[in-house]
Scaffold this motif. Structure first.
Motif, PDB file in Angstrom:
ATOM      1  N   THR A  13     -10.145 -72.711  11.900  1.00  0.00           N
ATOM      2  CA  THR A  13     -11.366 -72.491  11.123  1.00  0.00           C
ATOM      3  C   THR A  13     -11.021 -71.847   9.796  1.00  0.00           C
ATOM      4  OG1 THR A  13     -11.618 -70.459  12.358  1.00  0.00           O
ATOM      5  CG2 THR A  13     -12.902 -72.347  13.106  1.00  0.00           C
ATOM      6  N   SER A  14     -11.283 -72.530   8.681  1.00  0.00           N
ATOM      7  CA  SER A  14     -10.939 -72.004   7.364  1.00  0.00           C
ATOM      8  C   SER A  14     -11.882 -70.923   6.891  1.00  0.00           C
ATOM      9  CB  SER A  14     -10.937 -73.159   6.343  1.00  0.00           C
ATOM     10  OG  SER A  14     -12.220 -73.744   6.276  1.00  0.00           O
ATOM     11  N   PHE A  15     -13.028 -70.752   7.570  1.00  0.00           N
ATOM     12  CA  PHE A  15     -13.969 -69.739   7.085  1.00  0.00           C
ATOM     13  C   PHE A  15     -13.402 -68.330   7.212  1.00  0.00           C
ATOM     14  CE2 PHE A  15     -15.039 -70.066  11.597  1.00  0.00           C
ATOM     15  CZ  PHE A  15     -15.111 -68.747  11.971  1.00  0.00           C
ATOM     16  N   ILE A  16     -12.403 -68.137   8.062  1.00  0.00           N
ATOM     17  CA  ILE A  16     -11.795 -66.804   8.189  1.00  0.00           C
ATOM     18  C   ILE A  16     -11.214 -66.356   6.857  1.00  0.00           C
ATOM     19  CG2 ILE A  16      -9.909 -65.522   9.275  1.00  0.00           C
ATOM     20  CD1 ILE A  16     -10.399 -67.059  11.803  1.00  0.00           C
ATOM     21  N   ASP A  17     -10.718 -67.312   6.075  1.00  0.00           N
ATOM     22  CA  ASP A  17     -10.120 -66.963   4.781  1.00  0.00           C
ATOM     23  C   ASP A  17     -11.154 -66.532   3.752  1.00  0.00           C
ATOM     24  OD1 ASP A  17      -7.556 -67.380   5.598  1.00  0.00           O
ATOM     25  OD2 ASP A  17      -7.486 -69.474   4.967  1.00  0.00           O
ATOM     26  N   LEU A  18     -12.436 -66.671   4.094  1.00  0.00           N
ATOM     27  CA  LEU A  18     -13.480 -66.214   3.181  1.00  0.00           C
ATOM     28  C   LEU A  18     -13.793 -64.731   3.371  1.00  0.00           C
ATOM     29  CD1 LEU A  18     -15.959 -69.226   3.484  1.00  0.00           C
ATOM     30  CD2 LEU A  18     -14.214 -68.837   1.734  1.00  0.00           C
ATOM     31  N   LEU A  19     -13.303 -64.144   4.433  1.00  0.00           N
ATOM     32  CA  LEU A  19     -13.593 -62.744   4.716  1.00  0.00           C
ATOM     33  C   LEU A  19     -12.851 -61.829   3.747  1.00  0.00           C
ATOM     34  CD1 LEU A  19     -13.321 -62.782   8.619  1.00  0.00           C
ATOM     35  CD2 LEU A  19     -15.406 -62.830   7.234  1.00  0.00           C
ATOM     36  N   LEU A  20     -13.510 -60.731   3.341  1.00  0.00           N
ATOM     37  CA  LEU A  20     -12.862 -59.740   2.488  1.00  0.00           C
ATOM     38  C   LEU A  20     -11.881 -58.884   3.276  1.00  0.00           C
ATOM     39  CD1 LEU A  20     -15.904 -58.570   0.321  1.00  0.00           C
ATOM     40  CD2 LEU A  20     -14.144 -60.251  -0.257  1.00  0.00           C
ATOM     41  N   ASP A  21     -12.160 -58.711   4.565  1.00  0.00           N
ATOM     42  CA  ASP A  21     -11.223 -58.014   5.435  1.00  0.00           C
ATOM     43  C   ASP A  21     -10.148 -58.999   5.872  1.00  0.00           C
ATOM     44  OD1 ASP A  21     -12.789 -55.779   5.208  1.00  0.00           O
ATOM     45  OD2 ASP A  21     -13.859 -56.125   7.087  1.00  0.00           O
ATOM     46  N   ALA A  22      -8.956 -58.460   6.170  1.00  0.00           N
ATOM     47  CA  ALA A  22      -7.843 -59.309   6.595  1.00  0.00           C
ATOM     48  C   ALA A  22      -7.817 -59.414   8.116  1.00  0.00           C
ATOM     49  CB  ALA A  22      -6.529 -58.750   6.088  1.00  0.00           C
ATOM     50  N   VAL A  23      -7.652 -60.632   8.602  1.00  0.00           N
ATOM     51  CA  VAL A  23      -7.482 -60.872  10.030  1.00  0.00           C
ATOM     52  C   VAL A  23      -5.993 -61.067  10.292  1.00  0.00           C
ATOM     53  CG1 VAL A  23      -8.022 -62.366  11.977  1.00  0.00           C
ATOM     54  CG2 VAL A  23      -9.763 -61.903  10.230  1.00  0.00           C
ATOM     55  N   CYS A  24      -5.450 -60.316  11.247  1.00  0.00           N
ATOM     56  CA  CYS A  24      -4.020 -60.371  11.538  1.00  0.00           C
ATOM     57  C   CYS A  24      -3.815 -60.619  13.032  1.00  0.00           C
ATOM     58  CB  CYS A  24      -3.329 -59.065  11.163  1.00  0.00           C
ATOM     59  SG  CYS A  24      -3.643 -58.501   9.475  1.00  0.00           S
ATOM     60  N   VAL A  25      -2.776 -61.372  13.330  1.00  0.00           N
ATOM     61  CA  VAL A  25      -2.371 -61.594  14.710  1.00  0.00           C
ATOM     62  C   VAL A  25      -0.899 -61.210  14.824  1.00  0.00           C
ATOM     63  CG1 VAL A  25      -2.124 -63.256  16.582  1.00  0.00           C
ATOM     64  CG2 VAL A  25      -4.040 -63.467  14.982  1.00  0.00           C
ATOM     65  N   VAL A  26      -0.591 -60.346  15.790  1.00  0.00           N
ATOM     66  CA  VAL A  26       0.758 -59.825  15.987  1.00  0.00           C
ATOM     67  C   VAL A  26       1.168 -60.076  17.428  1.00  0.00           C
ATOM     68  CG1 VAL A  26       2.208 -57.758  15.918  1.00  0.00           C
ATOM     69  CG2 VAL A  26       0.378 -58.056  14.246  1.00  0.00           C
ATOM     70  N   ASP A  27       2.397 -60.530  17.632  1.00  0.00           N
ATOM     71  CA  ASP A  27       2.831 -60.825  19.000  1.00  0.00           C
ATOM     72  C   ASP A  27       3.257 -59.551  19.713  1.00  0.00           C
ATOM     73  OD1 ASP A  27       5.408 -60.189  18.177  1.00  0.00           O
ATOM     74  OD2 ASP A  27       6.029 -62.274  17.921  1.00  0.00           O
ATOM     75  N   SER A  28       3.704 -59.705  20.940  1.00  0.00           N
ATOM     76  CA  SER A  28       4.014 -58.546  21.779  1.00  0.00           C
ATOM     77  C   SER A  28       5.206 -57.757  21.263  1.00  0.00           C
ATOM     78  CB  SER A  28       4.292 -58.993  23.216  1.00  0.00           C
ATOM     79  OG  SER A  28       5.383 -59.918  23.248  1.00  0.00           O
ATOM     80  N   GLY A  30       5.604 -57.175  18.052  1.00  0.00           N
ATOM     81  CA  GLY A  30       5.191 -56.534  16.816  1.00  0.00           C
ATOM     82  C   GLY A  30       5.401 -57.356  15.566  1.00  0.00           C
ATOM     83  N   HIS A  31       5.611 -58.679  15.693  1.00  0.00           N
ATOM     84  CA  HIS A  31       5.823 -59.543  14.531  1.00  0.00           C
ATOM     85  C   HIS A  31       4.536 -60.292  14.180  1.00  0.00           C
ATOM     86  CE1 HIS A  31       9.953 -58.885  15.978  1.00  0.00           C
ATOM     87  NE2 HIS A  31      10.326 -59.090  14.711  1.00  0.00           N
ATOM     88  N   PHE A  32       4.298 -60.444  12.869  1.00  0.00           N
ATOM     89  CA  PHE A  32       3.123 -61.183  12.419  1.00  0.00           C
ATOM     90  C   PHE A  32       3.288 -62.670  12.747  1.00  0.00           C
ATOM     91  CE2 PHE A  32       2.926 -57.543   9.431  1.00  0.00           C
ATOM     92  CZ  PHE A  32       1.607 -57.167   9.608  1.00  0.00           C
ATOM     93  N   VAL A  33       2.239 -63.245  13.346  1.00  0.00           N
ATOM     94  CA  VAL A  33       2.228 -64.690  13.588  1.00  0.00           C
ATOM     95  C   VAL A  33       1.104 -65.373  12.817  1.00  0.00           C
ATOM     96  CG1 VAL A  33       3.323 -64.482  15.845  1.00  0.00           C
ATOM     97  CG2 VAL A  33       0.833 -64.422  15.679  1.00  0.00           C
ATOM     98  N   TYR A  34       0.160 -64.553  12.311  1.00  0.00           N
ATOM     99  CA  TYR A  34      -0.910 -65.122  11.488  1.00  0.00           C
ATOM    100  C   TYR A  34      -1.548 -64.008  10.651  1.00  0.00           C
ATOM    101  CZ  TYR A  34      -5.508 -66.650  10.012  1.00  0.00           C
ATOM    102  OH  TYR A  34      -6.606 -66.914   9.250  1.00  0.00           O
ATOM    103  N   VAL A  35      -1.853 -64.301   9.406  1.00  0.00           N
ATOM    104  CA  VAL A  35      -2.662 -63.416   8.557  1.00  0.00           C
ATOM    105  C   VAL A  35      -3.607 -64.297   7.756  1.00  0.00           C
ATOM    106  CG1 VAL A  35      -0.928 -61.589   8.381  1.00  0.00           C
ATOM    107  CG2 VAL A  35      -0.968 -63.417   6.678  1.00  0.00           C
ATOM    108  N   SER A  36      -4.813 -63.783   7.506  1.00  0.00           N
ATOM    109  CA  SER A  36      -5.773 -64.534   6.700  1.00  0.00           C
ATOM    110  C   SER A  36      -5.499 -64.318   5.216  1.00  0.00           C
ATOM    111  CB  SER A  36      -7.204 -64.096   7.044  1.00  0.00           C
ATOM    112  OG  SER A  36      -7.395 -62.732   6.667  1.00  0.00           O
ATOM    113  N   ALA A  37      -6.234 -65.034   4.382  1.00  0.00           N
ATOM    114  CA  ALA A  37      -5.978 -64.996   2.940  1.00  0.00           C
ATOM    115  C   ALA A  37      -6.160 -63.600   2.351  1.00  0.00           C
ATOM    116  CB  ALA A  37      -6.900 -65.987   2.235  1.00  0.00           C
TER     117      ALA A  37
END
Length: 455
Positions: A13-28, A30-37
């Protein structure tokens, strides 16, 4: 949400990149696997730069322990709302983050939303700093204590290992370095600091000097950047209703992040409050001095003498010591006023005060008791002969001619001496005994010393 991630790495879903806050996903691990714009706007790193990197590498060193503890609690099934910590941006600046995060057991990811609260934190810090400066102006014992507290307050806002305050004694006067701390004492160079201060005074504006700023400044200022060009200077004038009363200067050495325009704005914002605090403490010090010192000679007055005498006697009782009190009156001083005028008489009193101070130790007190009467408080006198020696030294010093307003004068004293505990154990008893002895010396023709009999 995680189930919608193709290859378990990015949301569809590309709408996440419209958020002013950053969405982050980190694996077990502690490494980043996803960050929003929004991540790049907040942290300075693009997604391609950050994916696969260890999250803890970005955390401010002072916050890493609590961050690891919180991450463990999240992975143990305790969602966290509004957890705050600090990160280091790509450009080295500190950014304050408020996190809301939870653990996804199915996906083995921590999913978090990061909000940049740096502006709010800075506003809170600024308000706290202004309050602290105002409080310090009221509670600090003296100016040195105030400067130390201001240093601590500034250090809570931005790096301030190297910190100095310089003040003018009067409008247009030279700057005096009243407080100076440097992390490299061997590198302290007051000439460089004075050069930087003079540029601030010349322009009347804050000055930020780095390798990347102010190329139009005089060439001699650029040598302050050091041989490697990596040192950094930040200074602001201290403005008051009287004009510029001084400067406040910070310095950073090489291998540290240079100061920024934002740091300059922050320092400039608090500088007005700092100037007001310094002026208030200066005024209090002036009023205290006026209340405790004779305005003509600058010597302690009667009130301050009584205070010091009381303290000296308390110490002498505790340590079984001896105190001497010399009561001095100038013989035929009225004749000087009558013949040459009160202006010349005032000059004579000032000259006498200077000569009296030259006859005693720095720890002793020379006070003007009133008119042409002076009292000297000598602490830790081992033998009575020591006080007598000082009295004779005074007679010899005052007997030397004085050239005042084109007139050569000589003045002779009558001196009475009283000792604690020999002649009394209270300030009033000692003053009364020394005063009476002084009149005995005067009645015997003056220019001599008298001691009362033991009580």
């Amino acid at each position: 949400m995680l189930s919608a991630m193709p290859n378990r790495h990015a949301p569809s879903t590309s709408f996440i990149d419209l958020l002013l806050d950053a969405v982050c996903v980190v694996d077990s691990t502690g490494h980043f696997v996803y960050v929003s714009a929004a991540f790049e706007q907040i942290f300075g790193y693009s997604p391609t730069e950050i994916l696969g990197r260890q999250m803890l590498d970005l955390v401010h060193p002072d916050d890493r322990a609590i961050t690891l503890q919180t991450a463990d609690e999240i992975m143990a099934g305790q969602p966290k709302l509004h957890f705050e910590n600090r990160y280091l941006r790509k450009d080295g600046q500190v950014v304050h983050i408020m996190w809301s995060a939870r653990w996804s057991p199915a996906d083995q990811f921590r999913v978090a939303v990061a909000r940049d609260i740096t502006a709010r934190k800075q506003a809170e810090s600024m308000q706290a700093a202004l309050y602290a400066i105002s409080e310090a102006a009221h509670l600090a014992e003296d100016l040195p204590a105030l400067f130390q507290q201001i240093h601590q307050i500034i250090a809570a806002l931005l790096p301030a290992l190297n910190f100095s305050v310089s003040l003018r004694e009067d409008q247009g006067g030279e700057l005096a370095f009243v407080y100076h701390v440097d992390e490299q004492p061997q590198a302290q160079n007051k000439t460089d600091l004075n050069l930087f201060n003079q540029e601030i005074l010349r322009s009347g504006h804050p000055l930020l000097l780095t390798a990347q700023t102010q190329p139009w400044l005089p060439v001699q200022l650029h040598r302050l950047l050091g041989s490697d060009g990596q040192q950094c200077w930040l200074g602001v004038p201290l403005h008051s209703h009287r004009g510029i009363i001084g400067t406040l200067v910070l310095k950073r050495y090489a291998d540290t992040t240079p100061y920024t325009d934002k740091d300059q704005e922050l320092l400039q914002f608090v500088s007005t409050q700092i100037a007001a605090a310094i002026e208030r403490k200066q005024l209090i010090a002036t009023l205290q001095r006026m209340a405790q010192h004779d305005q003509l000679t600058g010597l302690p007055n009667r009130a301050l003498l009584h205070d010091r005498l009381h303290t000296a006697l308390t110490r002498a009782r505790r340590e079984y010591g001896q105190v001497a009190l010399l009561y001095l009156d100038l013989d035929k001083f009225k004749a000087v006023n009558d013949q040459y005028g009160h202006a010349t008489g005032d000059l004579l009193l000032q000259a006498v005060a200077a000569r009296l101070k030259s006859c005693v130790r720095a720890a002793d007190t020379v006070a003007r008791f009133g008119g042409d009467e002076f009292v000297l408080l000598l602490e830790n006198i081992e033998l009575a002969e020591h006080a007598l020696d000082i009295a004779q030294k005074i007679i010899a010093a005052l007997g030397q001619p004085m050239e005042l307003a084109g007139v050569q004068l000589q003045i002779r004293p009558s001196i009475g001496i009283a000792f604690y505990p020999l002649h009394g154990d209270t300030p009033m008893q000692l003053l009364k005994q020394a005063d009476a002895s002084m009149y005995n010396a005067k009645n015997q023709g003056g220019n001599r010393v008298a001691i009362p009999p033991a009580t």
